[in-house]
Motif scaffolding. Structure first.
Motif, PDB file in Angstrom:
ATOM      1  N   ILE A 122     -18.689  15.626 -13.829  1.00  0.00           N
ATOM      2  CA  ILE A 122     -19.565  14.692 -13.113  1.00  0.00           C
ATOM      3  C   ILE A 122     -19.104  13.255 -13.336  1.00  0.00           C
ATOM      4  CG2 ILE A 122     -21.907  13.752 -13.050  1.00  0.00           C
ATOM      5  CD1 ILE A 122     -22.895  16.640 -13.609  1.00  0.00           C
ATOM      6  N   MET A 123     -18.786  12.909 -14.584  1.00  0.00           N
ATOM      7  CA  MET A 123     -18.352  11.545 -14.888  1.00  0.00           C
ATOM      8  C   MET A 123     -17.013  11.233 -14.209  1.00  0.00           C
ATOM      9  SD  MET A 123     -19.229   8.783 -16.297  1.00  0.00           S
ATOM     10  CE  MET A 123     -20.476   9.183 -17.469  1.00  0.00           C
ATOM     11  N   GLY A 124     -16.075  12.176 -14.251  1.00  0.00           N
ATOM     12  CA  GLY A 124     -14.777  11.957 -13.624  1.00  0.00           C
ATOM     13  C   GLY A 124     -14.881  11.785 -12.123  1.00  0.00           C
ATOM     14  N   ILE A 125     -15.700  12.620 -11.478  1.00  0.00           N
ATOM     15  CA  ILE A 125     -15.865  12.511 -10.029  1.00  0.00           C
ATOM     16  C   ILE A 125     -16.582  11.214  -9.669  1.00  0.00           C
ATOM     17  CG2 ILE A 125     -17.075  13.543  -8.055  1.00  0.00           C
ATOM     18  CD1 ILE A 125     -16.378  16.288  -9.299  1.00  0.00           C
ATOM     19  N   LEU A 126     -17.574  10.830 -10.458  1.00  0.00           N
ATOM     20  CA  LEU A 126     -18.295   9.580 -10.198  1.00  0.00           C
ATOM     21  C   LEU A 126     -17.368   8.372 -10.319  1.00  0.00           C
ATOM     22  CD1 LEU A 126     -21.090   8.311  -9.643  1.00  0.00           C
ATOM     23  CD2 LEU A 126     -21.350   8.121 -12.110  1.00  0.00           C
ATOM     24  N   ILE A 127     -16.565   8.328 -11.384  1.00  0.00           N
ATOM     25  CA  ILE A 127     -15.616   7.221 -11.550  1.00  0.00           C
ATOM     26  C   ILE A 127     -14.593   7.223 -10.427  1.00  0.00           C
ATOM     27  CG2 ILE A 127     -13.782   6.311 -13.035  1.00  0.00           C
ATOM     28  CD1 ILE A 127     -15.447   7.285 -15.428  1.00  0.00           C
ATOM     29  N   SER A 128     -14.160   8.401 -10.030  1.00  0.00           N
ATOM     30  CA  SER A 128     -13.193   8.505  -8.942  1.00  0.00           C
ATOM     31  C   SER A 128     -13.780   7.962  -7.636  1.00  0.00           C
ATOM     32  CB  SER A 128     -12.764   9.958  -8.771  1.00  0.00           C
ATOM     33  OG  SER A 128     -11.831  10.083  -7.741  1.00  0.00           O
ATOM     34  N   ILE A 129     -14.992   8.349  -7.325  1.00  0.00           N
ATOM     35  CA  ILE A 129     -15.628   7.884  -6.085  1.00  0.00           C
ATOM     36  C   ILE A 129     -15.829   6.379  -6.118  1.00  0.00           C
ATOM     37  CG2 ILE A 129     -17.795   7.938  -4.781  1.00  0.00           C
ATOM     38  CD1 ILE A 129     -17.926  10.943  -5.450  1.00  0.00           C
ATOM     39  N   LEU A 130     -16.276   5.861  -7.273  1.00  0.00           N
ATOM     40  CA  LEU A 130     -16.510   4.418  -7.375  1.00  0.00           C
ATOM     41  C   LEU A 130     -15.220   3.618  -7.214  1.00  0.00           C
ATOM     42  CD1 LEU A 130     -19.135   4.232 -10.259  1.00  0.00           C
ATOM     43  CD2 LEU A 130     -19.503   3.800  -7.821  1.00  0.00           C
ATOM     44  N   ASN A 131     -14.070   4.218  -7.494  1.00  0.00           N
ATOM     45  CA  ASN A 131     -12.804   3.525  -7.312  1.00  0.00           C
ATOM     46  C   ASN A 131     -12.170   3.820  -5.959  1.00  0.00           C
ATOM     47  OD1 ASN A 131     -11.838   1.932  -9.731  1.00  0.00           O
ATOM     48  ND2 ASN A 131     -12.613   3.788 -10.681  1.00  0.00           N
ATOM     49  N   LEU A 132     -12.408   4.998  -5.417  1.00  0.00           N
ATOM     50  CA  LEU A 132     -11.800   5.339  -4.130  1.00  0.00           C
ATOM     51  C   LEU A 132     -12.452   4.597  -2.965  1.00  0.00           C
ATOM     52  CD1 LEU A 132     -11.150   9.166  -4.467  1.00  0.00           C
ATOM     53  CD2 LEU A 132      -9.453   7.348  -4.314  1.00  0.00           C
ATOM     54  N   VAL A 133     -13.747   4.336  -3.052  1.00  0.00           N
ATOM     55  CA  VAL A 133     -14.433   3.650  -1.952  1.00  0.00           C
ATOM     56  C   VAL A 133     -13.825   2.274  -1.678  1.00  0.00           C
ATOM     57  CG1 VAL A 133     -16.636   2.638  -1.241  1.00  0.00           C
ATOM     58  CG2 VAL A 133     -16.573   4.966  -2.112  1.00  0.00           C
ATOM     59  N   PRO A 134     -13.661   1.391  -2.685  1.00  0.00           N
ATOM     60  CA  PRO A 134     -13.014   0.104  -2.373  1.00  0.00           C
ATOM     61  C   PRO A 134     -11.555   0.275  -1.952  1.00  0.00           C
ATOM     62  CG  PRO A 134     -14.025   0.016  -4.547  1.00  0.00           C
ATOM     63  CD  PRO A 134     -14.146   1.407  -4.060  1.00  0.00           C
ATOM     64  N   GLY A 135     -10.879   1.289  -2.489  1.00  0.00           N
ATOM     65  CA  GLY A 135      -9.493   1.522  -2.089  1.00  0.00           C
ATOM     66  C   GLY A 135      -9.375   1.924  -0.639  1.00  0.00           C
ATOM     67  N   PHE A 136     -10.257   2.822  -0.211  1.00  0.00           N
ATOM     68  CA  PHE A 136     -10.228   3.232   1.191  1.00  0.00           C
ATOM     69  C   PHE A 136     -10.713   2.120   2.115  1.00  0.00           C
ATOM     70  CE2 PHE A 136     -10.274   7.781  -0.324  1.00  0.00           C
ATOM     71  CZ  PHE A 136      -8.970   8.027   0.088  1.00  0.00           C
ATOM     72  N   LEU A 137     -11.600   1.255   1.610  1.00  0.00           N
ATOM     73  CA  LEU A 137     -12.002   0.097   2.406  1.00  0.00           C
ATOM     74  C   LEU A 137     -10.816  -0.834   2.645  1.00  0.00           C
ATOM     75  CD1 LEU A 137     -15.543  -0.799   1.025  1.00  0.00           C
ATOM     76  CD2 LEU A 137     -14.958   0.039   3.296  1.00  0.00           C
ATOM     77  N   SER A 138      -9.956  -0.971   1.649  1.00  0.00           N
ATOM     78  CA  SER A 138      -8.745  -1.782   1.831  1.00  0.00           C
ATOM     79  C   SER A 138      -7.835  -1.151   2.872  1.00  0.00           C
ATOM     80  CB  SER A 138      -7.990  -1.927   0.511  1.00  0.00           C
ATOM     81  OG  SER A 138      -8.747  -2.643  -0.422  1.00  0.00           O
ATOM     82  N   LEU A 139      -7.739   0.167   2.855  1.00  0.00           N
ATOM     83  CA  LEU A 139      -6.937   0.854   3.876  1.00  0.00           C
ATOM     84  C   LEU A 139      -7.568   0.707   5.247  1.00  0.00           C
ATOM     85  CD1 LEU A 139      -5.934   4.205   2.122  1.00  0.00           C
ATOM     86  CD2 LEU A 139      -4.408   2.371   2.844  1.00  0.00           C
ATOM     87  N   TYR A 140      -8.896   0.849   5.301  1.00  0.00           N
ATOM     88  CA  TYR A 140      -9.607   0.751   6.576  1.00  0.00           C
ATOM     89  C   TYR A 140      -9.471  -0.640   7.189  1.00  0.00           C
ATOM     90  CZ  TYR A 140     -13.448   0.764   9.899  1.00  0.00           C
ATOM     91  OH  TYR A 140     -14.205   0.642  11.045  1.00  0.00           O
ATOM     92  N   ARG A 141      -9.518  -1.647   6.343  1.00  0.00           N
ATOM     93  CA  ARG A 141      -9.386  -3.034   6.831  1.00  0.00           C
ATOM     94  C   ARG A 141      -7.939  -3.419   7.114  1.00  0.00           C
ATOM     95  NH1 ARG A 141     -13.359  -5.141   2.211  1.00  0.00           N
ATOM     96  NH2 ARG A 141     -15.325  -4.526   3.178  1.00  0.00           N
ATOM     97  N   LYS A 142      -7.036  -2.465   6.905  1.00  0.00           N
ATOM     98  CA  LYS A 142      -5.601  -2.656   7.143  1.00  0.00           C
ATOM     99  C   LYS A 142      -5.043  -3.843   6.355  1.00  0.00           C
ATOM    100  CE  LYS A 142      -5.298  -0.503  11.668  1.00  0.00           C
ATOM    101  NZ  LYS A 142      -6.436   0.245  11.811  1.00  0.00           N
ATOM    102  N   GLN A 143      -5.486  -3.950   5.103  1.00  0.00           N
ATOM    103  CA  GLN A 143      -4.944  -4.985   4.245  1.00  0.00           C
ATOM    104  C   GLN A 143      -3.562  -4.551   3.799  1.00  0.00           C
ATOM    105  OE1 GLN A 143      -8.062  -5.278   1.343  1.00  0.00           O
ATOM    106  NE2 GLN A 143      -9.139  -6.833   2.526  1.00  0.00           N
ATOM    107  N   PRO A 144      -2.622  -5.461   3.745  1.00  0.00           N
ATOM    108  CA  PRO A 144      -1.237  -5.067   3.450  1.00  0.00           C
ATOM    109  C   PRO A 144      -1.085  -4.540   2.028  1.00  0.00           C
ATOM    110  CG  PRO A 144      -1.440  -7.447   3.493  1.00  0.00           C
ATOM    111  CD  PRO A 144      -2.758  -6.897   3.955  1.00  0.00           C
ATOM    112  N   PHE A 145      -0.247  -3.519   1.895  1.00  0.00           N
ATOM    113  CA  PHE A 145       0.044  -2.941   0.585  1.00  0.00           C
ATOM    114  C   PHE A 145       0.948  -3.866  -0.220  1.00  0.00           C
ATOM    115  CE2 PHE A 145       2.463  -0.035  -2.208  1.00  0.00           C
ATOM    116  CZ  PHE A 145       1.399   0.461  -2.939  1.00  0.00           C
TER     117      PHE A 145
END
Length: 183
Positions: A122-145
């Motif tokens: 539960i803790m690992g999945i929660l930490i993963s989700i909390l970090n993946l959401v801003p990461g995918f938002l960066s991808l969605y906003r097409k911010q340069p890598f």
């Protein structure tokens, strides 16, 4: 660097708030022994687990040093500065953590003796989700890598989220492997 007065006051207020928070927690821990047991429970590893964790630390450190050495050589000799940027060095730290955790998981030295695997998942999945959401938002906003020929700091959350997802997946695979081996 010219910062506005509101920026400086905000930074100092944040630092003061952290110090105040730590001070309050320390005072509460001194007064109530039960709180200190909750905040820092007794973690017990057996001798085999301690030795395995030591070897894993050693291997992870060697991997991190090798990564930094390789990245600095690539930067110096081939002008490839992507790996020596802030984001690139975080990639090396994530790689080193993954090596440490995977060795500990496969040698059954990752969880203490009385730890619950459900809480870990539960803790690992929660930490993963909390970090993946801003990461995918960066991808969605097409911010340069790559920004100024270096890995952008905006993708560090994506790296850390994927790291925790890999750790949970590896942990669950090992748990499944152990269950099938017992049967």
């Amino acid at each position: 660097m010219n910062h506005s007065i509101s920026y400086i006051v905000g930074m100092l207020s944040g630092i003061a708030a952290v110090f105040l928070f730590v001070l309050v927690i320390r005072l509460l821990c001194r007064r109530h022994q039960s709180i200190s047991k909750i905040l820092s429970p007794e973690i017990t590893y057996d001798e085999r687990q301690i030795l395995s964790r030591g070897k894993a630390y050693q291997t992870a450190f060697i991997v991190l040093v090798g990564y930094v050495l390789s990245a600095s050589c690539l930067d110096e000799f081939f002008y490839c500065p992507q790996l020596m940027s802030f984001g690139g060095l975080w990639l090396g730290v994530c790689l080193s953590i993954l090596v440490f955790v995977s060795i500990c998981i496969w040698k059954d030295a990752y969880l203490p003796l009385q730890e619950n695997t459900k809480e870990f998942n539960i803790m690992g999945i929660l930490i993963s989700i909390l970090n993946l959401v801003p990461g995918f938002l960066s991808l969605y906003r097409k911010q340069p890598f790559l920004v100024n020929n270096s890995i952008s700091y905006r993708y560090i959350n994506l790296m850390v989220g994927m790291l925790f997802l890999l750790i949970v997946l590896l942990f669950d695979l090992k748990h499944f492997y152990d269950k099938t081996a017992k049967e």
